[in-house]
Motif scaffolding. Structure first.
Motif, PDB file in Angstrom:
ATOM      1  N   TYR A 161       8.727  11.865 -17.763  1.00 59.25           N
ATOM      2  CA  TYR A 161       8.814  12.731 -18.939  1.00 59.25           C
ATOM      3  C   TYR A 161      10.040  12.330 -19.751  1.00 59.25           C
ATOM      4  N   ASP A 162       9.898  12.398 -21.065  1.00 60.79           N
ATOM      5  CA  ASP A 162      11.030  12.147 -21.951  1.00 60.79           C
ATOM      6  C   ASP A 162      11.761  13.473 -22.143  1.00 60.79           C
ATOM      7  N   THR A 163      13.006  13.578 -21.651  1.00 54.02           N
ATOM      8  CA  THR A 163      13.730  14.853 -21.701  1.00 54.02           C
ATOM      9  C   THR A 163      14.261  15.186 -23.094  1.00 54.02           C
ATOM     10  N   LYS A 164      14.110  14.257 -24.034  1.00 55.63           N
ATOM     11  CA  LYS A 164      14.536  14.546 -25.408  1.00 55.63           C
ATOM     12  C   LYS A 164      13.383  15.038 -26.275  1.00 55.63           C
ATOM     13  N   THR A 165      12.158  14.678 -25.888  1.00 59.99           N
ATOM     14  CA  THR A 165      11.015  15.037 -26.737  1.00 59.99           C
ATOM     15  C   THR A 165       9.916  15.829 -26.020  1.00 59.99           C
ATOM     16  N   GLU A 166       9.832  15.721 -24.682  1.00 65.29           N
ATOM     17  CA  GLU A 166       8.726  16.383 -23.977  1.00 65.29           C
ATOM     18  C   GLU A 166       9.163  17.662 -23.252  1.00 65.29           C
ATOM     19  N   VAL A 167      10.093  17.516 -22.335  1.00 67.05           N
ATOM     20  CA  VAL A 167      10.549  18.698 -21.584  1.00 67.05           C
ATOM     21  C   VAL A 167      11.895  18.393 -20.942  1.00 67.05           C
ATOM     22  N   CYS A 168      12.761  19.432 -20.905  1.00 65.06           N
ATOM     23  CA  CYS A 168      14.041  19.322 -20.210  1.00 65.06           C
ATOM     24  C   CYS A 168      14.255  20.620 -19.441  1.00 65.06           C
TER      25      CYS A 168
ATOM     26  N   LYS B  81      18.504  23.747 -33.336  1.00 64.51           N
ATOM     27  CA  LYS B  81      18.238  22.918 -32.165  1.00 64.51           C
ATOM     28  C   LYS B  81      17.244  23.611 -31.248  1.00 64.51           C
ATOM     29  N   HIS B  82      16.156  22.925 -30.957  1.00 67.90           N
ATOM     30  CA  HIS B  82      15.160  23.455 -30.023  1.00 67.90           C
ATOM     31  C   HIS B  82      15.058  22.503 -28.841  1.00 67.90           C
TER      32      HIS B  82
ATOM     33  N   GLY C  76      14.182  23.685 -21.354  1.00 69.46           N
ATOM     34  CA  GLY C  76      12.849  23.930 -21.898  1.00 69.46           C
ATOM     35  C   GLY C  76      12.007  24.828 -21.007  1.00 69.46           C
ATOM     36  N   PHE C  77      12.347  24.898 -19.704  1.00 68.29           N
ATOM     37  CA  PHE C  77      11.625  25.802 -18.797  1.00 68.29           C
ATOM     38  C   PHE C  77      11.726  27.246 -19.290  1.00 68.29           C
ATOM     39  N   ARG C  78      12.885  27.585 -19.867  1.00 64.99           N
ATOM     40  CA  ARG C  78      13.082  28.948 -20.370  1.00 64.99           C
ATOM     41  C   ARG C  78      12.129  29.242 -21.527  1.00 64.99           C
ATOM     42  N   GLY C  79      11.955  28.241 -22.384  1.00 65.43           N
ATOM     43  CA  GLY C  79      11.038  28.411 -23.508  1.00 65.43           C
ATOM     44  C   GLY C  79       9.588  28.510 -23.055  1.00 65.43           C
TER      45      GLY C  79
END
Length: 473
Positions: A362-369, A229-230, A372-375
């Motif tokens: 933004y789509d939080t499932k495919t673009e950014v959540c 899971k990413h 995702g800030f950590r990544g």
């Protein structure tokens, strides 16, 4: 010089009588046969064998072994009707107990195991629940994680082997459980159950319930490779667009500040959501996330602190301090940094950032959540080539998969480098408010300034190291 004990004889045992004290009252008489075996003669005339030894794993307040007393049985001469335990039989018990002690086994603990078997409390479920009590006390995990570990056993393990005696369970039984879970598509549950089965059987071995664990093979069991899971993270090239959308967002001002704070600190959701002002030292530029927090009534999970169950330090950049100063305008009267907008005694919603991102189109499932800030931060820091990998992982509050490496390095905090790192990340974000600049370009700007004799003191050590490495290559 140790006292020499003369072995007992049947004649001496048969003729032994209780003692009479100074007041003329009969009391127990204790006859030694040596090596811990004693015949206790009671005032009633009953003669009982006892084995007495020092329990090395059971210490008193002074750190010395407590006395272990095993009552073997009542004495009677061999050949006499109704014989219970003869002198020779008592010596046989003593030999067995001394052998156990020599092999690191406490005889009383071993007897308890046998008693457990006789009482039909030797089935897997009873032992697994006993393990779970010990696990709850020592693991340091959140209550929800501890509860879930037992719930997984109740759903997938106990129905299949719960009633089986633990010494009858085979490796094939355990593999069948994992195959059953895997067939349902629950890969993560399968991995967790596998690890806990290994732990339960290791616990059973340590308690003396079994001599060998049938779960040893599970460590190397092949399971279906599941897709990792990413969390979606925004490409760094879209940072200018992100900041423009955030600026134009019509949501609550505190919500926007929380989102920006999350991007700059890249802390975990609960670490930020339950933050208290008392954790921040703005003068020193430090946010100390405690291992656990004081729970707040009616606020689920508000006791949660740092993920790794130890205090985690987040250095505060100039930009983050500025964000916090603005946050104070909205939450300064609350103990909570990010309180709920309707109740200053509660906390901001866990989904606040993701709702804000959705509102920003933004789509939080495919673009950014949020996660995702950590990544995004980890990717930029790594690509910059300026920072030590261990320092980055420490700031991410990651635990290495290498247990040996972790044992030797977990105490090293790289704090000075992490302070520089967090300043660099905030300045990089600030630089990308207007137009996109890559992490490599930002690094090259710093290196070029250094070559021209204009060097930021803040990055001095890093730049010198980079230039030395470039000169050596």
């Amino acid at each position: 010089m140790a006292k020499i004990v003369k072995p007992l004889t049947d004649t001496k045992c048969a003729s032994a009588k209780p003692k009479q004290n100074a007041q003329g009252k009969f009391v127990n008489s204790k006859l030694a046969d040596g090596n811990g075996l004693y015949l206790i003669v009671r005032p009633s005339g009953t003669k009982t064998w006892q084995f007495i030894y020092g329990r090395k794993h059971h210490l008193n307040d002074k750190g010395k072994p407590t006395d272990g007393v095993i009552t073997i049985g009542d004495y009677s001469k061999a050949g006499v009707k109704g014989v219970l335990v003869s002198l020779d039989d008592a010596r046989g018990y003593r030999k067995c107990y001394l052998s156990q002690i020599a092999n690191g086994i406490d005889p009383i603990d071993a007897l308890k195991v046998e008693e457990t078997k006789l009482n039909n409390r030797f089935d897997f479920e009873w032992i697994a629940r006993d393990w779970h009590v010990a696990y709850a006390k020592s693991s340091g995990c959140h209550d929800s994680t501890i509860s879930k570990s037992l719930r997984n056993f109740e759903m997938y393990v106990f129905p299949m082997i719960g009633a089986k005696l633990i010494d009858e369970i085979t490796a094939r039984d355990l593999s069948a459980i994992l195959e059953h879970i895997e067939a349902k598509g629950f890969g993560e549950v399968c991995d967790k159950v596998k690890r806990r089965l290994v732990a339960v059987f290791a616990f059973a071995v340590s308690k003396g319930y079994i001599e060998r664990s049938p779960a040893i093979h599970l460590k190397d069991t092949l399971t279906q490779k599941r897709e990792e899971k990413h969390y979606p993270k925004l490409s760094l090239t879209r940072l200018p667009e992100f900041f423009q959308r955030l600026k134009n967002d019509t949501g609550n001002p505190l919500t926007k500040l929380y989102t920006e704070f999350a991007l700059h600190t890249f802390a975990r959701s609960s670490e930020m959501m339950f933050a208290r002002w008392s954790e921040f030292d703005l003068e020193k530029g430090i946010w100390t996330i405690p291992a656990t927090r004081t729970p707040v009534k009616d606020c689920k999970n508000s006791h949660r602190g740092a993920k790794m169950k130890k205090d985690h330090i987040v250095p505060l950049s100039r930009q983050v301090k500025s964000i916090l100063e603005e946050v104070r305008l909205y939450s300064g009267t609350s103990n909570h940094v990010f309180p709920a907008d309707h109740d200053l005694n509660k906390f901001i919603s866990e989904n606040t950032v993701n709702k804000t991102l959705t509102r920003m189109k933004y789509d939080t499932k495919t673009e950014v959540c949020l996660h995702g800030f950590r990544g995004m931060a980890r990717g930029a820091l790594g690509v910059s080539g300026l920072f030590d990998r261990d320092a980055m992982e420490r700031q991410m509050s990651h635990k290495t998969d290498n247990e040996v490496e972790w044992a030797y390095t977990h105490h090293i905090d790289h704090l000075e480098e992490r302070k520089i790192m967090m300043d660099w990340w905030s300045e990089y974000l600030e630089l990308n408010h207007g137009q996109y600049v890559s992490p490599q370009e930002f690094r090259e700007t710093l290196l070029q300034d250094a070559r021209n004799g204009v060097q930021s003191f803040k990055y001095g050590k890093l730049i010198k190291l980079q230039m030395a490495m470039m000169a050596a290559s």
